[in-house]
Design a protein around this motif. Sequence first.
Motif, PDB file in Angstrom:
ATOM      1  N   GLN A 215     -16.007  -6.046   0.486  1.00 42.88           N
ATOM      2  CA  GLN A 215     -16.466  -7.412   0.751  1.00 42.88           C
ATOM      3  C   GLN A 215     -17.988  -7.484   0.772  1.00 42.88           C
ATOM      4  O   GLN A 215     -18.584  -8.440   0.271  1.00 42.88           O
ATOM      5  N   SER A 216     -18.611  -6.448   1.362  1.00 41.89           N
ATOM      6  CA  SER A 216     -20.072  -6.425   1.451  1.00 41.89           C
ATOM      7  C   SER A 216     -20.725  -6.100   0.114  1.00 41.89           C
ATOM      8  O   SER A 216     -21.863  -6.514  -0.150  1.00 41.89           O
ATOM      9  N   HIS A 217     -20.005  -5.349  -0.720  1.00 40.97           N
ATOM     10  CA  HIS A 217     -20.563  -4.910  -2.000  1.00 40.97           C
ATOM     11  C   HIS A 217     -19.537  -5.154  -3.117  1.00 40.97           C
ATOM     12  O   HIS A 217     -18.896  -4.220  -3.602  1.00 40.97           O
ATOM     13  N   PRO A 218     -19.385  -6.423  -3.529  1.00 38.46           N
ATOM     14  CA  PRO A 218     -18.401  -6.731  -4.578  1.00 38.46           C
ATOM     15  C   PRO A 218     -18.713  -6.078  -5.917  1.00 38.46           C
ATOM     16  O   PRO A 218     -17.831  -5.992  -6.773  1.00 38.46           O
ATOM     17  N   ASP A 219     -19.945  -5.602  -6.080  1.00 35.13           N
ATOM     18  CA  ASP A 219     -20.349  -4.931  -7.318  1.00 35.13           C
ATOM     19  C   ASP A 219     -20.332  -3.405  -7.184  1.00 35.13           C
ATOM     20  O   ASP A 219     -20.942  -2.687  -7.975  1.00 35.13           O
ATOM     21  N   LEU A 220     -19.589  -2.900  -6.187  1.00 37.30           N
ATOM     22  CA  LEU A 220     -19.514  -1.456  -5.968  1.00 37.30           C
ATOM     23  C   LEU A 220     -18.844  -0.774  -7.164  1.00 37.30           C
ATOM     24  O   LEU A 220     -17.855  -1.259  -7.706  1.00 37.30           O
ATOM     25  N   ASP A 221     -19.391   0.379  -7.544  1.00 34.44           N
ATOM     26  CA  ASP A 221     -18.868   1.108  -8.698  1.00 34.44           C
ATOM     27  C   ASP A 221     -18.115   2.382  -8.315  1.00 34.44           C
ATOM     28  O   ASP A 221     -17.195   2.799  -9.025  1.00 34.44           O
ATOM     29  N   GLY A 222     -18.532   3.031  -7.229  1.00 34.96           N
ATOM     30  CA  GLY A 222     -17.940   4.310  -6.874  1.00 34.96           C
ATOM     31  C   GLY A 222     -17.844   4.502  -5.378  1.00 34.96           C
ATOM     32  O   GLY A 222     -18.607   3.919  -4.605  1.00 34.96           O
ATOM     33  N   LEU A 223     -16.881   5.345  -4.969  1.00 35.40           N
ATOM     34  CA  LEU A 223     -16.679   5.646  -3.557  1.00 35.40           C
ATOM     35  C   LEU A 223     -16.377   7.130  -3.397  1.00 35.40           C
ATOM     36  O   LEU A 223     -15.521   7.670  -4.104  1.00 35.40           O
ATOM     37  N   PHE A 224     -17.078   7.769  -2.469  1.00 35.36           N
ATOM     38  CA  PHE A 224     -16.787   9.161  -2.122  1.00 35.36           C
ATOM     39  C   PHE A 224     -16.153   9.191  -0.743  1.00 35.36           C
ATOM     40  O   PHE A 224     -16.711   8.666   0.216  1.00 35.36           O
ATOM     41  N   SER A 225     -14.963   9.798  -0.645  1.00 34.40           N
ATOM     42  CA  SER A 225     -14.274   9.960   0.635  1.00 34.40           C
ATOM     43  C   SER A 225     -14.336  11.424   1.046  1.00 34.40           C
ATOM     44  O   SER A 225     -14.048  12.304   0.236  1.00 34.40           O
ATOM     45  N   VAL A 226     -14.668  11.677   2.314  1.00 35.16           N
ATOM     46  CA  VAL A 226     -14.857  13.063   2.766  1.00 35.16           C
ATOM     47  C   VAL A 226     -13.565  13.848   2.884  1.00 35.16           C
ATOM     48  O   VAL A 226     -13.585  15.071   2.960  1.00 35.16           O
ATOM     49  N   ASN A 227     -12.410  13.137   2.911  1.00 34.79           N
ATOM     50  CA  ASN A 227     -11.133  13.863   2.942  1.00 34.79           C
ATOM     51  C   ASN A 227     -10.008  12.969   2.457  1.00 34.79           C
ATOM     52  O   ASN A 227     -10.167  11.749   2.325  1.00 34.79           O
ATOM     53  N   ASP A 228      -8.871  13.573   2.175  1.00 33.08           N
ATOM     54  CA  ASP A 228      -7.762  12.830   1.594  1.00 33.08           C
ATOM     55  C   ASP A 228      -7.068  11.911   2.585  1.00 33.08           C
ATOM     56  O   ASP A 228      -6.390  10.963   2.183  1.00 33.08           O
ATOM     57  N   GLY A 229      -7.192  12.179   3.882  1.00 31.61           N
ATOM     58  CA  GLY A 229      -6.638  11.259   4.871  1.00 31.61           C
ATOM     59  C   GLY A 229      -7.289   9.894   4.731  1.00 31.61           C
ATOM     60  O   GLY A 229      -6.612   8.856   4.710  1.00 31.61           O
ATOM     61  N   ILE A 250     -11.825  14.938  -1.417  1.00 33.29           N
ATOM     62  CA  ILE A 250     -11.727  16.381  -1.146  1.00 33.29           C
ATOM     63  C   ILE A 250     -10.461  16.664  -0.347  1.00 33.29           C
ATOM     64  O   ILE A 250     -10.158  15.937   0.598  1.00 33.29           O
ATOM     65  N   ASP A 251      -9.740  17.697  -0.690  1.00 29.51           N
ATOM     66  CA  ASP A 251      -8.653  18.306   0.086  1.00 29.51           C
ATOM     67  C   ASP A 251      -7.557  18.901  -0.789  1.00 29.51           C
ATOM     68  O   ASP A 251      -7.234  20.067  -0.664  1.00 29.51           O
ATOM     69  N   GLY A 252      -6.917  18.047  -1.623  1.00 28.53           N
ATOM     70  CA  GLY A 252      -5.783  18.514  -2.406  1.00 28.53           C
ATOM     71  C   GLY A 252      -4.459  18.110  -1.793  1.00 28.53           C
ATOM     72  O   GLY A 252      -3.420  18.713  -2.077  1.00 28.53           O
ATOM     73  N   ASN A 253      -4.464  17.066  -0.955  1.00 28.75           N
ATOM     74  CA  ASN A 253      -3.263  16.545  -0.309  1.00 28.75           C
ATOM     75  C   ASN A 253      -2.219  16.184  -1.366  1.00 28.75           C
ATOM     76  O   ASN A 253      -2.527  15.493  -2.337  1.00 28.75           O
ATOM     77  N   PRO A 254      -0.960  16.624  -1.191  1.00 26.16           N
ATOM     78  CA  PRO A 254       0.077  16.360  -2.190  1.00 26.16           C
ATOM     79  C   PRO A 254       0.235  14.875  -2.534  1.00 26.16           C
ATOM     80  O   PRO A 254       0.498  14.530  -3.687  1.00 26.16           O
ATOM     81  N   GLU A 255       0.069  13.993  -1.537  1.00 26.45           N
ATOM     82  CA  GLU A 255       0.219  12.563  -1.789  1.00 26.45           C
ATOM     83  C   GLU A 255      -0.886  12.032  -2.692  1.00 26.45           C
ATOM     84  O   GLU A 255      -0.655  11.176  -3.557  1.00 26.45           O
ATOM     85  N   VAL A 256      -2.086  12.558  -2.499  1.00 29.31           N
ATOM     86  CA  VAL A 256      -3.214  12.152  -3.346  1.00 29.31           C
ATOM     87  C   VAL A 256      -3.074  12.748  -4.747  1.00 29.31           C
ATOM     88  O   VAL A 256      -3.328  12.083  -5.754  1.00 29.31           O
ATOM     89  N   VAL A 268     -10.969  10.015  -9.674  1.00 27.54           N
ATOM     90  CA  VAL A 268     -11.493  10.802 -10.797  1.00 27.54           C
ATOM     91  C   VAL A 268     -11.434  12.299 -10.511  1.00 27.54           C
ATOM     92  O   VAL A 268     -11.367  13.107 -11.443  1.00 27.54           O
ATOM     93  N   VAL A 269     -11.455  12.683  -9.226  1.00 26.34           N
ATOM     94  CA  VAL A 269     -11.386  14.099  -8.877  1.00 26.34           C
ATOM     95  C   VAL A 269     -10.978  14.247  -7.411  1.00 26.34           C
ATOM     96  O   VAL A 269     -11.309  13.405  -6.571  1.00 26.34           O
ATOM     97  N   ASP A 270     -10.232  15.291  -7.126  1.00 28.16           N
ATOM     98  CA  ASP A 270      -9.938  15.718  -5.755  1.00 28.16           C
ATOM     99  C   ASP A 270     -10.285  17.210  -5.711  1.00 28.16           C
ATOM    100  O   ASP A 270      -9.590  18.033  -6.313  1.00 28.16           O
ATOM    101  N   VAL A 271     -11.367  17.543  -5.042  1.00 23.97           N
ATOM    102  CA  VAL A 271     -11.776  18.948  -4.953  1.00 23.97           C
ATOM    103  C   VAL A 271     -10.931  19.605  -3.859  1.00 23.97           C
ATOM    104  O   VAL A 271     -11.133  19.360  -2.673  1.00 23.97           O
ATOM    105  N   VAL A 303     -13.240  26.498  -3.632  1.00 20.37           N
ATOM    106  CA  VAL A 303     -12.527  25.234  -3.809  1.00 20.37           C
ATOM    107  C   VAL A 303     -12.218  25.040  -5.292  1.00 20.37           C
ATOM    108  O   VAL A 303     -12.824  25.676  -6.152  1.00 20.37           O
ATOM    109  N   THR A 304     -11.269  24.124  -5.573  1.00 14.02           N
ATOM    110  CA  THR A 304     -10.801  23.917  -6.943  1.00 14.02           C
ATOM    111  C   THR A 304     -10.823  22.434  -7.299  1.00 14.02           C
ATOM    112  O   THR A 304     -10.072  21.648  -6.707  1.00 14.02           O
ATOM    113  N   PRO A 305     -11.661  22.011  -8.243  1.00 15.29           N
ATOM    114  CA  PRO A 305     -11.635  20.611  -8.680  1.00 15.29           C
ATOM    115  C   PRO A 305     -10.323  20.297  -9.405  1.00 15.29           C
ATOM    116  O   PRO A 305      -9.936  20.998 -10.335  1.00 15.29           O
TER     117      PRO A 305
END
Length: 318
Positions: A215-229, A250-256, A268-271, A303-305
């Motif tokens: 909502q704050s950034h409707p023109d957002l292009d990318g997001l980095f999440s520190v973990n799969d939760g 990051i993590d490799g959670n089976p659901e992700v 695009v990637v889960d390390v 770790v494994t990308p």
Amino acid sequence: MPGITFPSLLRAAALALIPLAAMALPAAAADGHKKPNDQLVIGMSFQELNNPYFVTMQKALQKQVDKMGAKLIVTDAHHDISKQTSDVEDMIQRGVDILLLNPTDTVGVQSAVVSAHNAGIPVVAVDAQADGPVSGFVGSKNFKAGYLSCQYLAKSLNGKGKVAILNGIPVTPILQRVKGCKKALGEAKGIQIVDEQNGHQERDTAMNVTENMLQSHPDLDGLFSVNDGGTLGALVALNSSDNHVKLATIDGNPEVIKAMQKANTPIVVDVAQHPDVEVVKALHLALKKYHGEKSPDTIPVDVTPVTPKTAASFHWGS
């Protein structure tokens, strides 16, 4: 005093001090006895067990302990440092010989580490470092994980665009991941970090935080999440919006990993980390510390990308 010589007084004083000296020594040092591996009691304190990552770790540890013929005591702190401290104190009273510790708070767990150390119990921190006299640490290369994740993100954006960071609890691994991410994004001159908020690594919280970011950034292009939760919550928000935001995690959670295999996935990637490898290495390190064998103080685990193209062949555990 009539009838008591000075040498007798010295002997009596020395005998009186023996119990106090024994009490002051750590338990293992007091009797000088080391048990064989199949007689050991091994404690493992988790920051949480409501997470497939740590469940995978627990199963791998149980498998190894069963092979040894030893006993395993496991506790779940539910992200409550007071409970984790109490859990450790309880395990000390129950006579654990080795303690594996996955701290919910790097600094806050120090008193528990000190208690175990004073009881002569080797403490090996797993996945997240702990302050205090730990005997060793085994964890993922978290800076590298953050760097690779955001390097992939930047590449997917052709080196330009607006990116936000979905942060987490302030333990060493998370801090290192964010640091690695920012280094990678900083190397892409056209990338701008426009927001950074704490999703607490929880699905519901991360979903709400991501909605606010969009909502704050409707023109957002990318997001980095520190973990799969957090990523699982972010995915809900992204899939419910018209934004075409690319997501790195990051993590490799089976659901992700499963979500990555869907058509038009934003991921695009889960390390991936390797929780089973981490805990087995931690157990082996703790055993070496217990038996006084030469061993390192820190063991990094690579770790494994994982990308949408390789996701189908990746899974945790053996």
